[in-house]
Design a protein around this motif. Structure first.
Motif, PDB file in Angstrom:
ATOM      1  N   GLU B  46      54.138  -1.425  43.441  1.00  0.00           N
ATOM      2  CA  GLU B  46      54.869  -0.342  44.082  1.00  0.00           C
ATOM      3  C   GLU B  46      55.772   0.374  43.064  1.00  0.00           C
ATOM      4  N   THR B  47      56.094   1.624  43.340  1.00  0.00           N
ATOM      5  CA  THR B  47      57.022   2.345  42.483  1.00  0.00           C
ATOM      6  C   THR B  47      58.243   2.763  43.290  1.00  0.00           C
ATOM      7  N   ASP B 205      47.868   2.078  38.061  1.00  0.00           N
ATOM      8  CA  ASP B 205      46.668   1.923  38.873  1.00  0.00           C
ATOM      9  C   ASP B 205      45.765   0.832  38.312  1.00  0.00           C
ATOM     10  N   ARG B 222      59.347  12.546  43.157  1.00  0.00           N
ATOM     11  CA  ARG B 222      58.372  12.947  44.164  1.00  0.00           C
ATOM     12  C   ARG B 222      56.952  12.722  43.659  1.00  0.00           C
ATOM     13  N   THR B 225      56.793   8.214  42.774  1.00  0.00           N
ATOM     14  CA  THR B 225      57.312   7.027  43.464  1.00  0.00           C
ATOM     15  C   THR B 225      56.775   6.901  44.881  1.00  0.00           C
ATOM     16  N   ASP B 226      56.712   5.661  45.341  1.00  0.00           N
ATOM     17  CA  ASP B 226      56.349   5.399  46.735  1.00  0.00           C
ATOM     18  C   ASP B 226      57.585   5.436  47.610  1.00  0.00           C
ATOM     19  N   ARG B 227      58.647   4.821  47.061  1.00  0.00           N
ATOM     20  CA  ARG B 227      59.899   4.800  47.810  1.00  0.00           C
ATOM     21  C   ARG B 227      61.003   5.265  46.888  1.00  0.00           C
ATOM     22  N   PRO B 241      60.769   5.733  52.253  1.00  0.00           N
ATOM     23  CA  PRO B 241      59.560   6.274  51.637  1.00  0.00           C
ATOM     24  C   PRO B 241      59.852   7.674  51.089  1.00  0.00           C
ATOM     25  N   THR B 242      59.396   7.932  49.890  1.00  0.00           N
ATOM     26  CA  THR B 242      59.760   9.162  49.200  1.00  0.00           C
ATOM     27  C   THR B 242      59.429  10.409  50.019  1.00  0.00           C
ATOM     28  N   GLU B 243      58.206  10.474  50.504  1.00  0.00           N
ATOM     29  CA  GLU B 243      57.818  11.682  51.243  1.00  0.00           C
ATOM     30  C   GLU B 243      58.682  11.877  52.476  1.00  0.00           C
TER      31      GLU B 243
END
Lengths: 297, 342
Positions: B46-47, B205, B222, B225-227, B241-243
């Protein structure tokens, strides 16, 4: 941060395209530097090859007349005991270099070690070591020398000891300041993050960055040590007769200066030449490696 | 599955003056908490992005994880094992499996070592033989896309981007499970930033590494990252969560930060929210909600009561500390997401 910058610039200069070639090229631009290098090389070569150069046994009495002026047989004349001054001057160079290298070598090692400990160790140790350095430094060298000679007796060892002890604090302080600046630099922290031990960080990453400026300081201290040794011998606190020594030759000549000036000249010239040689070379090195490092540190 | 990295209630305290001086000047608390009660988890692969102003404690979190700063209290567990208060020998074992990238790409490389020796360093430290380490160093150079003859160069002969690649290679050397990247794009121009980020993403990956990335570049956050977690005065004020956060920031500070992000679309309507005043001193933390001194929505209650974390209704992973969280979709985020109409 300025120190780190200075170190980095020095490092760059050193590593740019063919170290030795560029070093010689830079030295070549400085006429005094060339002169210094020639004098130093000549001095060291003479000292190493001294037994091949001398024309007489330097300690043998009455190889010629007393206090003779220079002649083909006695290139610099003879002293009050009829010894060949030229041979004594040449052999005296060995003593001068021996004292310089032995004392500066040992104070360099100890200073480097203590400086690294102060720079990287705990804060209380740093403060304690700084206190020790300043205490030693506040002692006038000559008084300290007198005390040591009174304690250990006049000998070469005493001279070497005095010089070594009094120059340790100077080197240690320089090392400490730079080690301190490097301690929190990112590349040292990066090494920590990889799990490097403090010993490894000091040996592989800090030492190469502090040794350059330190060697410059040392090379500029060589003439100081040589004059100090000659001075102590002049005062009768250094080398014991009949060992040939520049200071001792000067001292002998001083007593007979009314009869002949040759002895004083013979003893004085090598001191002047060596001092100038090492000073010029040291200053040239400093300008090449680290323009920011001045003697007024 | 248990998280790769689990930080609980982390506090890192710095002394601001000596004990004697504190006594003389009558300061009862000569400390500042650079990091104060931070908790988060990071899963494998995870990032997580840490965002905040300068001095908000982002880097201190990273340094505590890497063992450069001992935490004052709280726990950090890596692969299920507590890693605070370890001896150097024990620390070395876990440092094998995590790596850090520093802000200054060139300054974080030892200046007297060639690139190849720099890349051999991690192997040497962990007791690998010279010849194997050299092979590995060459492999790493290839991995980050640098030609093999770069091995002979010294750090000052590299450009920022090249030095950064060496930094990435070094971080990857021991096959870590976690990379902590402190401002990996600082000082690089935009195209090189992109290259480095894509390189990181690609390697992540391939190798399944978790990344904790510290930055104040929101585009970077943005992008990769995932979070994300937003820090203010050493605390997390919003995590999620980033989005989700970009679409619907709940904390006014987040909203202001997002609005300050430069917009590539020249026709976008910029509704920039200015944050009033200076960052409060860590020596004198504001009462109640610590952001109330600069918050444009602050009410009376905010100065008195410290806000407990609350969850977003639409996503329980999204939490924030605010008494009066923002509602509804955020205007500008929506614009740049949905309507690229010109």
């Amino acid at each position: 941060m300025e120190d780190v910058e200075a170190i980095r610039t020095a490092a760059q200069d050193r590593h740019d395209t063919g170290r030795l070639a560029s070093f010689l090229r830079q030295l070549g631009k400085d006429p005094l530097g060339i002169l210094g290098a020639i004098l130093v090389v000549a001095m060291v070569a003479t000292a190493l090859l001294a037994p091949l150069i001398i024309t007489h046994d330097p300690t043998r009495i009455m190889v010629g007349p007393r206090l003779a002026p220079p002649s083909l047989d006695f290139l610099m004349g003879t002293d009050q005991l009829g010894r060949d001054t030229f041979s004594r001057v040449i052999m005296g160079g060995r003593i001068a270099l021996l004292v310089a290298f032995a004392s500066l070598g040992s104070s360099l090692t100890v200073g480097l070690l203590l400086g690294l400990i102060a720079g990287f160790g705990p804060r209380w140790l740093d403060s304690f070591l700084l206190l020790v350095f300043d205490t030693v430094r506040s002692f006038p060298v000559i008084i300290f020398a007198l005390a040591i000679v009174a304690l250990l007796g006049p000998s070469l060892t005493s001279v070497i000891f005095v010089v070594a002890v009094t120059s340790v604090p100077i080197y240690a302080r320089v090392v400490r300041t730079q080690a301190h600046a490097l301690r929190n630099s990112e590349f040292v922290e990066a090494e920590r993050c990889m799990g490097a031990s403090t010993l490894r960080i000091l040996a592989v990453h800090v030492l190469p960055n502090v040794i350059g400026p330190l060697l410059i300081l040392v090379s500029m201290d060589v003439p100081l040590v040589i004059t100090l040794e000659a001075g102590l011998s002049f005062l009768g606190m250094g080398v014991r007769p009949p060992t040939p020594d520049w200071g001792a030759i000067l001292s002998d000549g001083y007593g007979y200066i009314h009869k002949t000036a040759w002895l004083v000249i013979a003893g004085g010239i090598p001191i002047v030449v060596t001092t100038l040689g090492f000073t010029f070379l040291g200053e040239a090195l400093r300008d090449i490696f680290d323009p920011k490092l001045r003697k007024d540190l | 599955m248990s998280p790769l990295l689990s930080v609980r209630d982390l506090r890192v305290r710095f002394r601001t003056m000596g004990p004697l001086k504190a006594l003389a000047t009558g300061v009862r608390q000569p400390f500042i908490d650079a990091v104060c009660g931070v908790s988060f988890e990071l899963r494998k692969g995870e990032t997580l992005g840490l965002v905040g102003e300068s001095g908000s404690g982002k880097s201190t979190v990273a340094r505590a994880i890497m063992g450069l700063r001992p935490p004052t209290s709280g726990s950090i567990a890596f692969e299920g094992q507590e890693i605070t208060g370890l001896s150097p020998a024990e620390r070395k074992l876990y440092l094998r499996r995590m790596a850090m990238m520093f802000q200054d790409p060139i300054g974080s490389l030892s200046p007297r070592l060639t690139v190849r020796s720099l890349l051999m360093e991690p192997f040497h430290i962990h007791g690998m033989k010279d010849r194997d380490a050299a092979t590995e160093a060459d492999r790493l150079l290839g991995l980050v896309g640098l030609p093999a003859d770069f091995g002979r160069r010294y750090p000052h002969q590299l450009s920022g981007g090249q030095a950064r690649r060496v930094g990435v290679a070094r971080a990857l050397a021991l096959d870590p499970n976690l990379i902590v990247a402190d401002e990996p794009t600082a000082g690089l121009d935009v195209s090189v930033q992109g290259e480095v980020l894509n390189l990181l993403a690609r390697l992540q990956d391939q190798l399944g590494i978790a990344i904790l990335i510290i930055t104040h570049n929101l585009n970077v956050v943005r992008h990769i990252t995932d979070r994300m977690a937003i820090m203010y005065l050493g605390r997390f004020v919003e995590v999620g969560p980033t989005e989700h956060i970009f679409r619907q920031p709940r904390h006014p500070y987040t909203e202001a930060l997002l609005s300050a992000n430069p917009e590539p679309d020249p026709d976008a309507v910029i509704d920039r929210i200015e944050i009033k005043g200076e960052v409060p001193s860590l020596l004198k933390r504001p009462s109640g909600c610590e952001f109330h001194t600069r918050c444009r929505y602050a009410r009376e209650m905010c100065a008195k009561v410290f806000p407990e974390p609350s969850q977003s209704g639409s996503d329980p992973a999204h939490s924030f500390k605010c008494h009066f969280p923002l509602e509804g979709r955020w205007q500008r985020a929506e614009r740049s997401l949905v309507s690229p109409t010109v």
